[in-house]
Design an enzyme around this catalytic site. Structure first.
Site, PDB file in Angstrom:
ATOM      1  N   CYS A 345      -8.953   5.550 -11.249  1.00 48.40           N
ATOM      2  CA  CYS A 345      -8.703   6.515 -12.226  1.00 48.40           C
ATOM      3  C   CYS A 345      -9.918   6.576 -13.215  1.00 48.40           C
ATOM      4  CB  CYS A 345      -7.325   6.080 -13.126  1.00 48.40           C
ATOM      5  SG  CYS A 345      -6.800   4.774 -13.129  1.00 48.40           S
ATOM      6  N   ARG A 374      -8.751  -6.088  -5.177  1.00 43.45           N
ATOM      7  CA  ARG A 374      -8.007  -6.608  -6.051  1.00 43.45           C
ATOM      8  C   ARG A 374      -7.946  -8.250  -5.695  1.00 43.45           C
ATOM      9  NH1 ARG A 374      -3.185  -2.287  -7.099  1.00 43.45           N
ATOM     10  NH2 ARG A 374      -4.707  -0.652  -7.755  1.00 43.45           N
ATOM     11  N   GLN A 392      -6.675   3.458  -1.338  1.00 44.54           N
ATOM     12  CA  GLN A 392      -5.695   4.184  -2.097  1.00 44.54           C
ATOM     13  C   GLN A 392      -5.901   5.370  -1.737  1.00 44.54           C
ATOM     14  OE1 GLN A 392      -6.150   2.984  -6.161  1.00 44.54           O
ATOM     15  NE2 GLN A 392      -4.227   2.157  -6.048  1.00 44.54           N
ATOM     16  N   ASP A 394      -5.526   7.996  -3.402  1.00 49.99           N
ATOM     17  CA  ASP A 394      -5.318   8.194  -4.722  1.00 49.99           C
ATOM     18  C   ASP A 394      -5.704   9.495  -5.143  1.00 49.99           C
ATOM     19  OD1 ASP A 394      -4.697   6.963  -7.286  1.00 49.99           O
ATOM     20  OD2 ASP A 394      -6.542   5.822  -7.470  1.00 49.99           O
ATOM     21  N   HIS A 396      -5.678  12.021  -9.021  1.00 50.34           N
ATOM     22  CA  HIS A 396      -5.351  12.224 -10.471  1.00 50.34           C
ATOM     23  C   HIS A 396      -5.520  13.701 -10.780  1.00 50.34           C
ATOM     24  CE1 HIS A 396      -6.922   8.104  -9.901  1.00 50.34           C
ATOM     25  NE2 HIS A 396      -5.980   7.936 -10.905  1.00 50.34           N
ATOM     26  N   LYS A 477       6.442   5.723 -14.735  1.00 51.00           N
ATOM     27  CA  LYS A 477       6.325   6.416 -13.485  1.00 51.00           C
ATOM     28  C   LYS A 477       7.709   6.506 -12.768  1.00 51.00           C
ATOM     29  CE  LYS A 477       5.862   2.156 -10.697  1.00 51.00           C
ATOM     30  NZ  LYS A 477       5.046   0.985 -10.315  1.00 51.00           N
ATOM     31  N   HIS A 523      -1.297  10.485 -12.540  1.00 58.52           N
ATOM     32  CA  HIS A 523      -1.705   9.580 -11.479  1.00 58.52           C
ATOM     33  C   HIS A 523      -0.656   9.677 -10.122  1.00 58.52           C
ATOM     34  CE1 HIS A 523      -4.038   6.735 -14.277  1.00 58.52           C
ATOM     35  NE2 HIS A 523      -3.250   7.654 -14.898  1.00 58.52           N
TER      36      HIS A 523
END
Length: 650
Positions: A345, A374, A392, A394, A396, A477, A523
RNA sequence: GCCGGCUUGGCGCAAUUGGUAGCGCAUCCGACUUGUAAUCGGAAGGUUACGGGUUCAAGUCCCGUAGCCGGCUCCA
């Protein structure tokens, strides 16, 4: 009229407890006509929990009968079973578990009665003087009265002790601090229970506390139900993606690379590519734009975002670069810390901020399959579902405050439709709300965001389960939970509303009136991590993927060598239209080839011998052994192509 | 990270109380080619995860490290 108990009211042996005025009570509870009384049967959800809780008591009694020094922790029912925690000098061994199972069987057969007895705090302290953990729970009771933690041991009201009474002698053979209710007799536990495993667990769930030894068990009303449960566990083991991943040659975890970092083999690579290609198609259809960002960044980025404050422990340590020192070791040039990114992000925010933005551009949807790293604790790594290097899917989305609600609806729809495309059908939603110890921003903003999310979730018509304190630090979320083919649930997609990172990154857009406004950020991860989603699909399908995801979609098997060239022609036509197909020209015999490709879970085996060749046909054999013989080649090709296009299972 | 368990050729497994590593599948070579889940024969492949120690002798016992498994804690 004399008070009556559940024993008087219900003849049915499967009734093991009562619900009196909405509260669960022992069958021996005295009720009057003024009370609303409902029976609780042993096979109902409440009844099963009581059965399992009582079985936990029997376990604890068995442990203390074998080892009187063992101190009791807690022993609640859990999904499909129960556990009990003990403070013992030496951890339990597998042999200990066998001995305990035997002792439990003896207790069960002796038919002890569970007898409830209310006690004052002081009485309880006196009786449980040798049980330090129980004393601690009694001490917590004060807090429980003001809405603090409740447990199966201590409720908000009076304390109770359950005595296990031998029916012959009338003697109390064991007792435990407990709210109840319990079965009337240990005999109802029958032979539908089993001890499963032991493990350590922190006292009261905190890393700072000592570890107790936990024994897990399962309990069912009948032996048959126990067997069915054990069969379910075996089925889950059969589908284990780690096992299938090796068997089907999909991926591996080379020790040389490091824990939690997978490599995908060619067959796994195809599946992964299909998963991603479909995802990209969907992203295009929903007006996403693709971006790409690097894997490492200077520390400033994660200082601004706040990730370093909240998740430093979960990040790989910094690489300190560009520092220069002179001969004496004095720093002559200040270095820089670089981090592997644990999140995309902040980088997407920089893309947003790369130039001035207009309200006309919003919603702006940026998507990336971003590789993130991670530093998960070593003990938490598990196959592909918990790794240190992951991708991910991912995205946004930047919107004006007015657009938030519509966009959330649209995203939820997008997520559910897309998941259905992968063959997952059964969903419910979870709403994760603020963790009071871990959040940024004002309470009002959180409140507003949470309300908006809840509204959208409720509109979807799906079941909505609360998850208090489950939110990330920057916003609440909704997560989509999916049930797989054998009923397990997996947290998949998440949609998070974030008013805080736009603030931290000072994101702006120009509104119609020419003023600068702050966008809201959503997100959205659909698959979560591609690695984990891969594992979920692999287990969902038990390795037998629908045709579009199968690494090899068609294998041609000639009845004898002579028919190889004929099948080559058929396979060539399939390849020409993009089907992953090959002919097995190995010198194995035909039945062996069938065996090999069935084990490899190839969806279509095309067999051809003299009969088929003479008729310009092929014969289908499917993974389940069923057949379809003499299909004209044109029809066969059409059938295969259609099966791929429509993403069906065969 | 914490607790416990496990670690034998690519995979699945064997090796009596410590006595000098075997089998099946897969692989390679050869022969065979048969309409729906294992053709036959041969070969190659392991310093028993790694590093120490005990012992005349260690896959077997002890210590340490790594990895994996089951839990706990954590999970942006």
């Amino acid at each position: 009229m004399a008070p009556r108990t559940g024993f008087d009211l219900y003849d049915d042996k499967s009734v093991i407890a009562l619900r009196v005025n909405g509260e669960l009570k022992d069958l021996a509870t005295e009720v009057t006509e003024a009370d609303t009384v409902e029976p609780v049967t042993i096979d109902s959800p409440d009844g099963l929990a009581i059965l399992r809780h009582s079985t936990a008591h029997v376990l604890a009694q068995a442990v203390q009968s074998v080892n009187p020094e063992a101190k009791l922790g807690i022993g609640p029912p859990v999904t499909d079973g129960f556990y009990y925690d003990f403070d013992v000098a030496a951890p339990f061994t597998p042999e200990d578990l066998k001995a305990l199972q035997k002792e439990m069987e003896r207790i069960v057969r002796s038919g002890q009665r569970f007898v409830r007895r209310a006690v004052s705090d002081d009485e309880a302290r006196a009786e449980l003087a040798d049980e330090p953990y129980k004393l601690e729970l009694i001490g917590l009771k004060g807090g429980a009265a003001e809405g603090g933690e409740e447990s199966v041991e201590v409720g908000a009201g009076e304390l109770t002790i359950y005595d296990n009474v031998d029916p012959k002698s009338g003697e109390t053979v064991w007792k435990d601090l407990c709210r109840g209710p319990h079965l009337p007799s240990t005999r109802l536990i029958g032979n539908g229970f089993a001890l499963l495993r032991n493990a350590a667990a922190y006292w009261r769930g905190s890393e700072k506390n000592p570890q107790l030894q936990r024994i897990y068990g399962t309990a069912w009303p009948t032996k048959d139900e126990l067997r069915a449960y054990q069969a379910r566990l075996e089925e889950a083991a059969r589908r284990d993606h780690r096992k299938l991943g090796a068997e089907l040659d999909l991926f591996s975890f080379p020790d040389e690379i490091g824990s939690g970092m997978a490599v995908f083999h060619p067959r796994g690579g195809i599946i992964r590519k299909e998963i991603e290609d479909y995802m990209r198609e969907r992203l295009v259809a929903y007006d996403y734009e693709f971006v790409n960002t690097p894997h490492i960044t200077k520390s400033t980025l994660f200082e601004v975002s706040g990730h370093l404050d909240w998740y430093r422990e979960g990040m790989f340590p910094a690489m300190h670069l560009d520092e220069e020192t002179d001969a004496e070791g004095h720093v002559t040039r200040q270095g820089q810390d670089y981090y592997l990114k644990p999140m995309n992000c902040p980088m997407h925010n920089l893309i947003y901020r790369a130039r001035g933005r207009s309200y006309r551009e919003l919603p702006l949807r940026l998507a990336e399959f971003g590789a993130v790293y991670r530093y998960e604790k070593s003990g938490t790594l598990s196959g592909l579902t918990r790794v240190r290097a992951l991708t991910q899917d991912d995205a946004h989305i930047y919107v004006t405050p007015d657009q938030v609600k519509d966009e959330l609806r649209r995203q939820l729809e997008f997520v559910l439709e897309t998941l259905r495309g992968y063959g997952l059908e059964d969903f419910y939603l979870e709403l994760s709300t603020k963790n009071p110890d871990k959040y940024v921003g004002s309470d009002e903003v959180w409140e507003e965001a949470t309300t908006t999310l809840r509204d959208v979730a409720l509109e979807s018509g799906l079941e909505l389960v609360p998850d208090p304190g489950g939110a990330a630090f920057y916003g609440p979320k909704i997560s989509v939970q999916a049930r797989d083919a054998i009923g397990r649930t997996w947290q998949l997609s998440t949609v998070q509303l974030d008013f805080n990172l736009p603030e931290r990154f000072e994101l702006e857009y120009t509104a119609p009136d020419g003023t600068r406004q702050r966008p809201v950020m959503i997100h959205r991860a659909l698959l979560g991590s591609i690695e984990r989603f891969f594992a979920i699909l692999l287990e969902h399908y038990a390795g037998a993927f629908p045709v579009w995801l199968s690494p090899v979609q068609v294998v041609g098997i000639p009845v004898a060598e002579e028919y190889g060239p004929y099948l080559d022609e058929v396979i060539a036509r399939l390849k020409a239209v993009g089907v992953r197909a090959e002919v097995d020209h190995s010198d194995d015999r035909m039945p062996k080839k069938i065996r090999n490709h069935t084990k490899a879970k190839v969806p279509f085996q095309l067999i051809a011998g003299e009969e088929d060749r003479a008729n310009g046909a092929v014969s289908f054999r499917y993974r389940d052994g069923s057949q379809e013989n003499g299909v004209p080649v044109d029809d066969a090709i059409e059938k295969i192509v259609e099966a791929i296009r429509s993403k069906v299972q065969v």
